[in-house]
Each structure stands twice: as structure tokens, then as C-alpha cells.
Design a protein around this motif. Structure first.
Motif, short mmCIF file in Angstrom:
data_model
loop_
_atom_site.label_atom_id
_atom_site.label_comp_id
_atom_site.label_asym_id
_atom_site.label_seq_id
_atom_site.Cartn_x
_atom_site.Cartn_y
_atom_site.Cartn_z
N LEU A 73 0.83 -1.21 0.00
CA LEU A 73 0.00 0.00 0.00
C LEU A 73 0.86 1.26 0.00
O LEU A 73 0.58 2.23 -0.71
CB LEU A 73 -0.92 -0.01 1.22
N ALA A 74 1.94 1.23 0.79
CA ALA A 74 2.85 2.37 0.81
C ALA A 74 3.53 2.57 -0.54
O ALA A 74 3.70 3.71 -1.01
CB ALA A 74 3.91 2.17 1.90
N VAL A 75 3.89 1.47 -1.18
CA VAL A 75 4.53 1.56 -2.50
C VAL A 75 3.56 2.11 -3.54
O VAL A 75 3.90 2.98 -4.35
CB VAL A 75 5.06 0.18 -2.94
N ILE A 76 2.32 1.61 -3.50
CA ILE A 76 1.33 2.02 -4.49
C ILE A 76 0.99 3.50 -4.38
O ILE A 76 0.76 4.17 -5.39
CB ILE A 76 0.05 1.16 -4.33
N TRP A 77 0.99 4.02 -3.17
CA TRP A 77 0.63 5.43 -2.99
C TRP A 77 1.83 6.37 -3.05
O TRP A 77 1.72 7.55 -2.74
CB TRP A 77 -0.16 5.63 -1.71
N SER A 78 2.98 5.84 -3.47
CA SER A 78 4.12 6.70 -3.80
C SER A 78 4.20 6.79 -5.32
O SER A 78 3.94 5.80 -6.01
CB SER A 78 5.41 6.12 -3.23
N PRO A 79 4.51 7.96 -5.86
CA PRO A 79 4.49 8.12 -7.32
C PRO A 79 5.36 7.12 -8.06
O PRO A 79 4.91 6.46 -9.01
CB PRO A 79 5.00 9.56 -7.51
N GLY A 80 6.61 6.97 -7.64
CA GLY A 80 7.49 6.04 -8.33
C GLY A 80 7.09 4.60 -8.13
O GLY A 80 7.17 3.78 -9.06
N GLY A 81 6.63 4.26 -6.93
CA GLY A 81 6.21 2.90 -6.65
C GLY A 81 4.99 2.49 -7.44
O GLY A 81 4.91 1.38 -7.97
N TYR A 82 4.02 3.38 -7.53
CA TYR A 82 2.82 3.07 -8.29
C TYR A 82 3.13 2.86 -9.76
O TYR A 82 2.56 1.98 -10.41
CB TYR A 82 1.79 4.18 -8.13
N ARG A 83 4.05 3.65 -10.28
CA ARG A 83 4.43 3.50 -11.69
C ARG A 83 5.03 2.12 -11.94
O ARG A 83 4.77 1.49 -12.97
CB ARG A 83 5.43 4.59 -12.07
N LEU A 84 5.82 1.63 -10.97
CA LEU A 84 6.42 0.31 -11.11
C LEU A 84 5.37 -0.78 -11.04
O LEU A 84 5.33 -1.69 -11.89
CB LEU A 84 7.46 0.12 -10.00
N VAL A 85 4.48 -0.71 -10.05
CA VAL A 85 3.44 -1.72 -9.90
C VAL A 85 2.46 -1.66 -11.07
O VAL A 85 1.91 -2.68 -11.50
CB VAL A 85 2.70 -1.53 -8.56
N ARG A 86 2.26 -0.47 -11.61
CA ARG A 86 1.30 -0.30 -12.70
C ARG A 86 1.70 -1.10 -13.94
O ARG A 86 0.84 -1.52 -14.71
CB ARG A 86 1.18 1.19 -13.04
N HIS A 87 3.01 -1.36 -14.14
CA HIS A 87 3.42 -2.20 -15.27
C HIS A 87 2.83 -3.60 -15.14
O HIS A 87 2.37 -4.19 -16.12
CB HIS A 87 4.95 -2.26 -15.36
N LEU A 88 2.87 -4.14 -13.92
CA LEU A 88 2.27 -5.46 -13.68
C LEU A 88 0.77 -5.41 -13.90
O LEU A 88 0.19 -6.31 -14.54
CB LEU A 88 2.59 -5.90 -12.24
#
Length: 270
Positions: A60-75
Motif C-alpha cells: 500500500l505504501a509503494v502504491i501510494w508513492s508516485p514512483g512505486g505506483y508507476r512500477l506496480v502499474r506495469h504489472l
């Protein structure tokens, strides 16, 4: 490097190689499918609900960080486009290809009728696909099959390689498939369980946010060509209705998957 060999002199008899020198290698190659299946079907001890909750908080912390969400969004985009592709094939449409872009957007092109149930079902499949995949993964994790969750992702990546039509998309699919495949083959049971939990939580938690981003994008660019806008034109219903339907499916899948992953937690109402 140049390697030279000396031929045997006249009258000398060269010793033949041992007849069994290749047997271990051939045995290893022959056993590889069985070893792979054993790896996929093996059961791993599920992590406790406390660890699962901690991993959910990390995701959840990763998803709500701009860079983290961009990474997860590829998946999420990969599974989104896979959902379009699977339903298009089941509806009898001819797949033309998939494109995955650096801005985490994607596009699946299929040939067939421009309207009708098949096209509607294909458009409906994208946004719910990550959430549904996450809920199914949670069920597998509950049964102790963390390795199966990761190998399904590897197989999905391998199949998408046949459909991807742009270089960046090929790079994303190759990197994801190779990384998860290596992890699935060499990691220990606890690591497999934790990695599968991270993947499943990523799908479950990122799917609703992707729908929220869809609605924000629609407000900025009215009359766009998103899945919801195309469905609105095909069915003559408001696009917001389809956005709401996507969101409800994603939230329901999150609730179902979360209930499974946090089995045993002391719920306030339990």
C-alpha cells in the motif's frame, strides 16, 4: 581462443569416449519437466496473517508513492491487457497484438465485429482482470500454492511474448517473466510465499486505484477513447456507470482476497 587437437599417429588406436559420459546430462534433461511440475505443484506453508498484513502495508505504501505506483502499474497493465486478450479470444475475435507503453498504458487490438456482445465483453474484461487475478491468487495462497501463483505469472508472461508488438513491451514482459521465473525456481519456501503475497496484494490493491485514475483521466479529456467511453458508445449508457461497475468489482475482489489472505486475524466483528 583457438584450441588445437593432435591427431593420433598412424597405427595408433584412439580410445573411444566412455559410453556413459552423456547419461547424467540426458537424465537431467529428461527429468526437467517432472522437476518443474514438482516445483509448481509443491505446497508451501502459508505465512501468518500478521506477516500478510505487514506485506499489505508495504504494498500500500509503494502504491501510494508516485514512483512505486508507476512500477506496480506495469504489472497491472500486463494483466489488464491479458484480460482483454483472453476474453477476445474466447469471444471468437482474432487477436492482432498487444502494446505496452513506457507511460504504463497499454493497448490490445483484435479483429471482429465493431459492436455486439463479443466486443462488449472484451472491453469489460480489462480493468477487473487484475482484481480477479488477485482474488484467484489469494485462493491459491490459502491452499498453500505460492509457487503456482508465481508460475502462472511466468506462463502469462510467456504467452504475452507471442502477442506483444513493441520493443518496450517485449522488454517489460521479458524482465518480469525472467525475474519471477528465476525466483520461482531457486527461492526457498518462505521466500516464495512472501513473493507471491506481494504479487497478489499488488494486484488487489492497485486495481481499484487504476479505476480511480481512469475516472480522473476522463474528467481531464472528455470524449476520450477509454474502455468506459467505448462501452458507453456501444451500449448507449453513461461511461460513469461502467467506471462504477469496474470499481465495485475491484473492491469486491479486494474484500474477498483480503479475507482469504488474512484468515485467522482477530476481526472486530468476529
Amino acid at each position: 581462443m583457438i584450441v588445437s587437437e593432435t591427431a593420433p599417429s598412424a597405427g595408433a588406436t584412439a580410445s573411444p569416449p566412455p559410453a556413459t559420459s552423456l547419461a547424467p546430462h540426458m537424465s537431467t534433461l529428461a527429468d526437467w519437466p517432472a522437476q518443474l511440475w514438482d516445483r509448481v505443484a509443491a505446497a508451501q506453508d502459508p505465512v501468518g496473517w500478521q506477516v500478510s498484513l505487514l506485506l499489505a502495508a508495504v504494498v500500500l505504501a509503494v502504491i501510494w508513492s508516485p514512483g512505486g505506483y508507476r512500477l506496480v502499474r506495469h504489472l497491472v497493465t500486463l494483466v489488464h491487457e491479458a484480460g482483454h486478450a483472453v476474453v477476445a479470444a474466447l469471444a471468437g475475435r482474432r487477436l492482432q497484438g498487444v502494446r505496452l507503453h513506457a507511460d504504463t498504458s497499454g493497448l490490445t487490438v483484435s479483429r471482429g465485429r465493431a459492436d455486439g456482445p463479443g466486443m462488449i465483453a472484451t472491453l469489460c474484461a480489462g480493468y477487473p482482470a487484475p482484481a480477479v487475478a488477485g482474488a484467484a491468487g489469494a485462493m491459491l495462497l490459502g491452499a498453500g500454492h505460492a509457487a503456482a501463483v508465481l508460475w502462472i505469472l511466468v506462463i502469462t508472461s510467456a504467452l504475452m511474448l507471442l502477442l506483444v508488438r513493441n520493443l518496450y513491451g517485449l522488454w517489460v514482459v521479458l524482465l518480469l517473466g525472467a525475474t519471477v521465473g528465476a525466483l520461482s525456481w531457486w527461492a526457498t519456501g518462505p521466500v516464495l510465499s512472501a513473493a507471491a503475497q506481494l504479487v497478489v496484494w499488488s494486484l488487489l490493491l492497485a486495481a481499484p486505484r487504476a479505476v480511480v485514475e481512469l475516472q480522473r483521466q476522463r474528467r481531464r479529456t472528455r470524449g476520450g477513447d477509454s474502455d468506459a467511453d467505448q462501452l458507453a458508445r456501444l451500449t448507449r449508457t453513461p461511461a460513469a456507470l461502467w467506471v462504477g461497475l469496474f470499481w465495485l468489482v475491484c473492491v469486491a475482489a479486494l474484500a474477498l482476497g483480503g479475507w482469504q489472505l488474512l484468515d485467522g486475524a482477530p476481526w472486530p466483528w468476529g
